[in-house]
Write an enzyme that holds these catalytic residues in place. Structure first.
Site, PDB file in Angstrom:
ATOM      1  CE1 TYR A 107      43.397  33.525  37.749  1.00  0.00           C
ATOM      2  CE2 TYR A 107      42.518  34.103  40.072  1.00  0.00           C
ATOM      3  CZ  TYR A 107      42.295  33.956  38.994  1.00  0.00           C
ATOM      4  OH  TYR A 107      40.710  34.279  39.084  1.00  0.00           O
ATOM      5  CG  ASP A 132      47.113  42.013  40.738  1.00  0.00           C
ATOM      6  OD1 ASP A 132      46.938  41.952  42.170  1.00  0.00           O
ATOM      7  OD2 ASP A 132      46.700  40.634  40.416  1.00  0.00           O
ATOM      8  CE  LYS A 166      43.122  36.235  46.405  1.00  0.00           C
ATOM      9  NZ  LYS A 166      43.042  35.334  45.963  1.00  0.00           N
TER      10      LYS A 166
HETATM   11  C1  LIG Z   1      46.864  38.363  42.156  1.00  0.00           C
HETATM   12  C2  LIG Z   1      45.401  37.685  42.132  1.00  0.00           C
HETATM   13  N1  LIG Z   1      44.597  38.522  41.676  1.00  0.00           N
HETATM   14  C3  LIG Z   1      44.002  39.129  41.558  1.00  0.00           C
HETATM   15  C4  LIG Z   1      42.746  37.983  41.137  1.00  0.00           C
HETATM   16  C5  LIG Z   1      41.864  38.027  41.273  1.00  0.00           C
HETATM   17  O1  LIG Z   1      40.505  38.269  42.950  1.00  0.00           O
HETATM   18  P1  LIG Z   1      39.388  37.531  43.172  1.00  0.00           P
HETATM   19  O2  LIG Z   1      39.164  36.780  42.478  1.00  0.00           O
HETATM   20  O3  LIG Z   1      38.544  38.230  43.831  1.00  0.00           O
HETATM   21  O4  LIG Z   1      38.667  38.201  41.370  1.00  0.00           O
HETATM   22  C6  LIG Z   1      43.428  36.611  42.323  1.00  0.00           C
HETATM   23  C7  LIG Z   1      42.611  36.026  42.750  1.00  0.00           C
HETATM   24  O5  LIG Z   1      43.377  34.618  43.294  1.00  0.00           O
HETATM   25  C8  LIG Z   1      45.039  37.322  42.060  1.00  0.00           C
HETATM   26  O6  LIG Z   1      45.175  35.854  43.269  1.00  0.00           O
END
Ligand SMILES: Cc1ncc(COP(=O)(O)O)c(C=O)c1O
Length: 451
Positions: free
Chosen positions: A150, A252, A279
């Site tokens: 994700y 990421d 986050k």
């Molecule tokens: C690994 C990862 N990347 C990107 C995101 C996307 O972040 P946001 O919810 O702030 O758009 C998340 C969200 O849970 C995530 O877990």
């Protein structure tokens, strides 16, 4: 067990009333599908440290921390004070602020791979910018991403996030599976799916697209895949492949940045060219950030005569998120990271003990201040191994509901915990005892999965 329609109504009649209003104005009554629960979600009224009080006055221990985003729990006094002061001065301007610069300086010094940084408003936006910057820099159209990972909601980044045995295809050539109905075919054609931590197959797949891949996106501790870290050999193989094929290795670290002072990348010899974050770096407020090599980040530099990636965002680097983030990350110093990881390891050991006592085939994966439970005797190493069937998901849901309703404990719905510095041994003891009760409760159902 009937997970208490009756008890739920008694405890949360007020939530039901709010939900009745919510479904009239929000699709499904929610603004984020993550928080939906049957028959209706509970509504929070206030929170302090590691405790959230719902609208009916029930206090719960929070091990989810808004999906891993609150590294110091709720309403931290230092963050409240910094943000309150800024609120009096204004929240967003069509001008830069010193708060943004001060925070950029702090984060740049945290990881050797960060030479320049740019802020945005969410993890999705950070990953999107990372992918676009990679394309703009390399001039190539495709990205490679892991099956099951994700990365937020950008079209390209979300492909194959929910791949299942029905559609995932041959492991040697996993299908690019859309998440959202109506995803254009062109997007599927430009996303190469690789099996996380499987070096040989991944290199084979990458080789077939060698001249077209702008970047290989890696979450070094991917939550949805199974919350186990990328192996050293996997990172090394991708690094070498990207050097050989004029592509970028990009991380990421939206979730995994909490793992060490410099993020999960600190664990590897080879560093990413770009890193997306979000986050915890917002200190409880919306944020995203992209950091990495100056030469690549330059594609966004408005002083360039040929501007390859004109990037902007109305609320990007707003002073509220910048100040909250700076205060949070100043407090999350090297010692705080070590202390938090040590407490999390204690929790894992206590839960291992609960697993033994309850005599259930459950395993734990994780890294740093996070872990996840699997209804598997042996901890999984790959997405297809960790993949949960509907029956498995149903049992996990029963466990999560039991913890929430009967034990007043909140975990992430994947059966994961994302620790905050406000947690103590007291809450850890409560968690391992509650899980012991929960394990005993679901034990009869587990037999069906381990034959
Ligand atoms: C690994 C990862 N990347 C990107 C995101 C996307 O972040 P946001 O919810 O702030 O758009 C998340 C969200 O849970 C995530 O877990």
């Amino acid at each position: 067990m009937k997970l208490d329609q009756k008890g739920q109504k008694e405890e949360c009649g007020t939530s039901k009333l709010i939900f009745d209003r919510a479904v009239k104005v929000l699709p499904g009554g929610v603004s984020r599908n993550t928080i939906y629960r049957k028959p209706y979600p509970y509504y929070a009224s206030s929170a302090k440290g590691s405790y959230i009080r719902d609208i009916s006055g029930v206090n719960r221990v929070d091990f989810a921390n808004n999906m891993a985003s609150l590294i110091h729990g709720h309403s931290h006094p230092a963050i409240i004070s910094g943000v309150s002061e800024q609120l009096q001065k204004g929240t967003a301007f069509t001008m830069g602020t010193e708060a943004e610069v001060a925070y950029a300086e702090l984060l740049i010094n945290r990881a050797p791979s960060f030479e320049k940084i740019r802020f945005m408003n969410s993890g999705s936006e950070a990953v999107m910018t990372m992918i676009k910057a990679s394309r703009a820099y390399t001039g190539k159209p495709k990205i490679a991403k892991a099956e099951g990972a994700y990365h937020g909601t950008y079209d390209y980044a979300e492909i194959s996030q929910t791949s299942s045995p029905k559609n995932w295809g041959d492991i040697n050539q996993p299908n690019a599976v859309p998440v959202v109905q109506g995803t254009p075919k062109g997007i599927l054609d430009d996303v190469v799916i690789y099996p996380f931590n499987d070096v040989e197959r991944t290199l084979n797949i990458l080789d077939q697209n060698a001249d077209q891949i702008a970047c290989v996106v890696i979450d070094p501790v991917p939550h949805r895949i199974g919350l186990f870290p990328a192996t050293d050999s996997f990172i090394e193989a991708i690094y070498n492949w990207t050097r050989k094929n004029s592509a970028l290795m990009v991380f990421d670290e939206v979730v995994s940045f909490r793992v060490n002072y410099s993020g999960a990348q600190q664990n590897y010899d080879h560093k990413p060219d770009l890193t997306a974050m979000a986050k915890i770096i917002g200190g409880g407020f919306p944020i995203g950030a992209l950091a990495g090599k100056s030469e690549i980040m330059q594609v966004m530099d408005p002083r360039q005569t040929f501007l390859r990636h004109p990037q902007s965002g109305t609320f990007s680097a707003n002073p509220v998120s910048s100040i909250a983030g700076r205060i949070a990350m100043e407090m999350f110093d090297e010692q705080a990271v070590l202390n938090l990881n040590a407490l999390t390891m204690t929790a894992r050991k206590q839960i291992e003990e609960s697993i033994k006592i309850a005599d259930v085939p459950i395993s734990i994966t994780g890294e740093g201040s996070m872990f996840r439970l699997h209804l598997l005797e042996k901890a999984p190493l790959y997405y297809r191994e960790a993949y949960e069937s509907k029956q498995v998901k149903d049992v996990l849901k029963e466990l999560i509901d039991y913890l929430f309703i009967k034990e007043n404990i909140i975990m992430v719905n994947t059966c994961s915990c994302m620790f905050a510095t406000t947690l103590t041994q007291k809450e850890v003891d409560r968690l391992s005892e509650a899980l012991l009760n929960g394990f005993k409760l679901i034990r009869p159902k587990l037999e069906q999965f381990n034959h």
